[in-house]
Design a protein around this motif. Structure first.
Motif, PDB file in Angstrom:
ATOM      1  N   LEU A  27      -5.341 -10.091  -7.612  1.00 49.33           N
ATOM      2  CA  LEU A  27      -5.611 -10.518  -6.236  1.00 49.33           C
ATOM      3  C   LEU A  27      -6.883 -11.364  -6.169  1.00 49.33           C
ATOM      4  O   LEU A  27      -6.916 -12.401  -5.496  1.00 49.33           O
ATOM      5  CB  LEU A  27      -5.736  -9.307  -5.314  1.00 49.33           C
ATOM      6  N   GLY A  30      -6.207 -14.730  -7.907  1.00 51.21           N
ATOM      7  CA  GLY A  30      -5.325 -15.537  -7.068  1.00 51.21           C
ATOM      8  C   GLY A  30      -6.078 -16.151  -5.906  1.00 51.21           C
ATOM      9  O   GLY A  30      -5.926 -17.339  -5.606  1.00 51.21           O
ATOM     10  N   LYS A  31      -6.905 -15.352  -5.254  1.00 54.07           N
ATOM     11  CA  LYS A  31      -7.677 -15.855  -4.114  1.00 54.07           C
ATOM     12  C   LYS A  31      -8.627 -16.964  -4.560  1.00 54.07           C
ATOM     13  O   LYS A  31      -8.714 -18.005  -3.912  1.00 54.07           O
ATOM     14  CB  LYS A  31      -8.443 -14.717  -3.448  1.00 54.07           C
ATOM     15  N   GLU A  44      -5.514 -15.729   2.646  1.00 55.01           N
ATOM     16  CA  GLU A  44      -5.771 -14.294   2.689  1.00 55.01           C
ATOM     17  C   GLU A  44      -4.943 -13.607   1.608  1.00 55.01           C
ATOM     18  O   GLU A  44      -3.797 -13.970   1.373  1.00 55.01           O
ATOM     19  CB  GLU A  44      -5.374 -13.704   4.040  1.00 55.01           C
ATOM     20  N   ALA A  45      -5.531 -12.621   0.976  1.00 51.07           N
ATOM     21  CA  ALA A  45      -4.821 -11.723   0.069  1.00 51.07           C
ATOM     22  C   ALA A  45      -4.743 -10.389   0.808  1.00 51.07           C
ATOM     23  O   ALA A  45      -5.768  -9.790   1.129  1.00 51.07           O
ATOM     24  CB  ALA A  45      -5.569 -11.581  -1.248  1.00 51.07           C
ATOM     25  N   PHE A  57       1.981  -6.537  -1.705  1.00 53.52           N
ATOM     26  CA  PHE A  57       0.917  -7.482  -1.371  1.00 53.52           C
ATOM     27  C   PHE A  57       1.490  -8.752  -0.741  1.00 53.52           C
ATOM     28  O   PHE A  57       2.687  -9.008  -0.812  1.00 53.52           O
ATOM     29  CB  PHE A  57       0.138  -7.889  -2.629  1.00 53.52           C
ATOM     30  N   PHE A  59       0.101 -13.016  -0.299  1.00 49.60           N
ATOM     31  CA  PHE A  59      -0.819 -14.142  -0.215  1.00 49.60           C
ATOM     32  C   PHE A  59      -0.346 -14.953   0.977  1.00 49.60           C
ATOM     33  O   PHE A  59       0.828 -15.344   1.046  1.00 49.60           O
ATOM     34  CB  PHE A  59      -0.771 -15.018  -1.466  1.00 49.60           C
TER      35      PHE A  59
END
Length: 100
Positions: A27, A30-31, A44-45, A57, A59
């Motif tokens: 996470l 990825g962000k 936003e994650a 989850f 994204f």
């Protein structure tokens, strides 16, 4: 409705437990990687809390228009994240693209 803004959401479940260090690293990475692409807005994650959804989850991000969304999909950082992380660490996913 329909100003041209696109909200892109990728709901997903990882191959590792949702509360693991590996999941938190995915996470975070990825962000950092995806929100660093210039056309990405409102990244936003998120963690899923509803028992009605099979994914853990999400994204979520916005794009000003279709051109920006296409630019994101073709951006080398996005493509590298997909091939190096997403395809190896995500167990299942669903993408949703909505016009605001």
């Amino acid at each position: 409705m329909g100003t041209g803004t696109i909200r892109h959401m990728a709901l997903f479940t990882l191959k590792v437990p949702a509360d693991s260090r590996e999941a938190q690293a995915f996470l975070k990475d990825g962000k950092e990687i995806l929100s660093g692409i210039p056309v990405v807005r409102q990244f936003e994650a998120l963690r899923q809390v509803s028992a009605k959804c099979e994914f853990d989850f999400c994204f979520s991000m916005e794009f000003a228009n279709q051109e920006d969304y296409d630019s994101y999909n073709n951006h080398p950082d996005h493509q590298a994240f997909v091939s190096e992380r997403w395809e190896t660490e995500v167990a299942k996913f669903q993408e949703i693209d909505l016009l605001k």
